[in-house]
Design an enzyme around this catalytic site. Structure first.
Site, PDB file in Angstrom:
ATOM      1  N   ARG A  14      63.493 -30.032  60.329  1.00 33.94           N
ATOM      2  CA  ARG A  14      62.849 -31.318  60.036  1.00 33.94           C
ATOM      3  C   ARG A  14      61.763 -31.209  58.976  1.00 33.94           C
ATOM      4  O   ARG A  14      61.301 -32.229  58.455  1.00 33.94           O
ATOM      5  CB  ARG A  14      62.315 -31.972  61.315  1.00 33.94           C
ATOM      6  N   ASP A  29      52.736 -37.146  57.946  1.00 33.79           N
ATOM      7  CA  ASP A  29      51.505 -36.983  57.180  1.00 33.79           C
ATOM      8  C   ASP A  29      50.300 -37.010  58.099  1.00 33.79           C
ATOM      9  O   ASP A  29      49.356 -36.259  57.920  1.00 33.79           O
ATOM     10  CB  ASP A  29      51.357 -38.104  56.153  1.00 33.79           C
ATOM     11  N   GLU A  86      68.951  -8.573  80.414  1.00 37.48           N
ATOM     12  CA  GLU A  86      67.540  -8.182  80.472  1.00 37.48           C
ATOM     13  C   GLU A  86      66.930  -8.000  79.097  1.00 37.48           C
ATOM     14  O   GLU A  86      65.720  -8.013  78.938  1.00 37.48           O
ATOM     15  CB  GLU A  86      67.376  -6.900  81.295  1.00 37.48           C
ATOM     16  N   PRO A  92      60.795 -13.147  75.137  1.00 35.31           N
ATOM     17  CA  PRO A  92      59.564 -13.478  75.863  1.00 35.31           C
ATOM     18  C   PRO A  92      58.403 -12.554  75.480  1.00 35.31           C
ATOM     19  O   PRO A  92      57.252 -12.888  75.737  1.00 35.31           O
ATOM     20  CB  PRO A  92      59.933 -13.282  77.341  1.00 35.31           C
TER      21      PRO A  92
HETATM   22  C1  9D3 Z   1      63.693 -12.436  84.878  1.00 34.66           C
HETATM   23  C2  9D3 Z   1      63.975 -11.503  83.760  1.00 34.66           C
HETATM   24  N1  9D3 Z   1      62.729 -10.922  83.246  1.00 34.66           N
HETATM   25  C3  9D3 Z   1      62.400  -9.715  84.006  1.00 34.66           C
HETATM   26  C4  9D3 Z   1      60.950  -9.616  84.180  1.00 34.66           C
HETATM   27  C5  9D3 Z   1      62.757 -10.606  81.823  1.00 34.66           C
HETATM   28  C6  9D3 Z   1      63.456 -11.559  80.952  1.00 34.66           C
HETATM   29  C7  9D3 Z   1      64.529 -11.153  80.213  1.00 34.66           C
HETATM   30  C8  9D3 Z   1      65.195 -12.038  79.387  1.00 34.66           C
HETATM   31  C9  9D3 Z   1      63.033 -12.878  80.855  1.00 34.66           C
HETATM   32  C10 9D3 Z   1      63.708 -13.781  80.028  1.00 34.66           C
HETATM   33  C11 9D3 Z   1      64.779 -13.346  79.290  1.00 34.66           C
HETATM   34  C12 9D3 Z   1      65.503 -14.286  78.418  1.00 34.66           C
HETATM   35  N2  9D3 Z   1      64.585 -15.059  77.567  1.00 34.66           N
HETATM   36  C13 9D3 Z   1      64.669 -15.091  76.235  1.00 34.66           C
HETATM   37  O1  9D3 Z   1      65.562 -14.477  75.677  1.00 34.66           O
HETATM   38  C14 9D3 Z   1      63.687 -15.810  75.473  1.00 34.66           C
HETATM   39  C15 9D3 Z   1      62.538 -16.581  75.880  1.00 34.66           C
HETATM   40  C16 9D3 Z   1      62.012 -16.922  77.159  1.00 34.66           C
HETATM   41  O2  9D3 Z   1      62.542 -16.563  78.230  1.00 34.66           O
HETATM   42  N3  9D3 Z   1      60.870 -17.660  77.204  1.00 34.66           N
HETATM   43  C17 9D3 Z   1      60.244 -18.111  76.094  1.00 34.66           C
HETATM   44  N4  9D3 Z   1      60.681 -17.822  74.889  1.00 34.66           N
HETATM   45  C18 9D3 Z   1      61.835 -17.076  74.794  1.00 34.66           C
HETATM   46  S1  9D3 Z   1      62.517 -16.606  73.363  1.00 34.66           S
HETATM   47  C19 9D3 Z   1      63.740 -15.774  74.096  1.00 34.66           C
END
Ligand code: 9D3
Length: 256
Positions: free
Chosen positions: A154, A169, A116, A89
């Site tokens: 793709r 295209d 986490e 994230p």
């Molecule tokens: C509720 C947990 N959060 C604490 C503030 C942090 C958190 C840790 C791990 C939030 C999401 C995740 C797991 N997400 C991913 O590994 C992830 C992700 C996503 O959650 N949203 C958009 N793209 C991606 S790419 C990997």
């Protein structure tokens, strides 16, 4: 293209990639996905892959060593150099321009986190790029990796059939939303098909579709229009669309 996937659930991602366009790309040898599970590289009877965070707080953090060993095994399985992409994230938001660039690489290593997150030292040492798929919370990187794999697969030469390629295209290249589509029946209680599409006049049809694509992009995703390079003719078509919108009795099909 070879994709190595570092994940506690590698089969989950591979199964998603076993259907449709991506499945066919796999059958045709255009993409080749290999899963690597850090748990297989974890030590001890319990094969721990995570531990509690220093400083306290909720959740667990993925250990350096099982990930490092899995990465090393993935790297050693093929001599081609591969950038390591961490799905997280905190990453830059994935878009089609980035997908296009990644699709031309011969090899990618995708690292998926759970819990986490991952010990920051492993990320500092091993990760070349951090990517998010959007501003919402997933439970781990696996679905994000599946999204990235679908998007790059793709674009491999020969992955799409002719109809899909032709569509590509006109869409995805110029950064506009698609025009509306209709099929039989011509008349339905929910409405009629726009007459121009039945006219057989291909120049008029192309003009109408371009105008709709421009108009919908303006209405729904004005941010995309700022990026798109519009010709003088495009601007005229958009103006025509907006004038039609402002005129009562000319329902463009947009929901209010
Ligand atoms: C509720 C947990 N959060 C604490 C503030 C942090 C958190 C840790 C791990 C939030 C999401 C995740 C797991 N997400 C991913 O590994 C992830 C992700 C996503 O959650 N949203 C958009 N793209 C991606 S790419 C990997």
């Amino acid at each position: 293209m070879r994709i190595d996937l570092i994940s506690l659930f590698p089969d989950f991602v591979a199964s998603l990639a076993g259907h449709g366009v991506v499945g066919r790309a796999g059958e045709r040898g255009l993409i080749d996905i290999h899963g690597w599970n850090p748990r297989d590289y974890a030590e001890g009877n319990y094969r721990r892959v995570d531990d509690r965070p220093f400083g306290g707080g909720p959740g667990m953090v993925m250990l350096i060593e099982p990930l490092r060993a899995a990465l090393q095994a993935a790297r050693a399985a093929d001599p081609a150099p591969a950038p390591v992409i961490y799905l997280s994230p905190q990453g830059r938001r994935l878009d089609q321009a980035r997908v296009r660039a990644l699709a031309s690489a011969p090899r990618l290593i995708l690292l998926c986190g759970r819990y986490e997150g991952v010990d920051e030292r492993l990320l500092q040492a091993e990760v070349d790029e951090e990517l998010s798929i959007g501003d919402y919370v997933l439970s781990g990187g696996e679905l994000a990796a599946a999204v990235l794999i679908d998007a790059v697969a793709r674009l491999q030469d020969g992955a799409l059939n002719d109809a899909q390629s032709a569509e590509q295209d006109s869409f995805g290249v110029d950064g506009l939303l698609d025009c509306p589509h209709y099929t039989r029946p011509v008349e339905h209680a929910l409405g009629a098909v726009p007459e121009v599409l039945l006219s057989g006049n291909h120049a008029q049809i192309a003009r109408w579709r371009r105008m709709q694509a421009l108009g919908r992009t303006w209405l729904r995703r004005p941010d995309l229009l700022e990026e798109a390079a519009l010709s003088k003719q495009d601007r005229a078509l958009l103006a025509e669309f907006l004038a039609m919108q402002a005129t009562p009795g000319t329902n463009s099909g947009e929901p209010a």
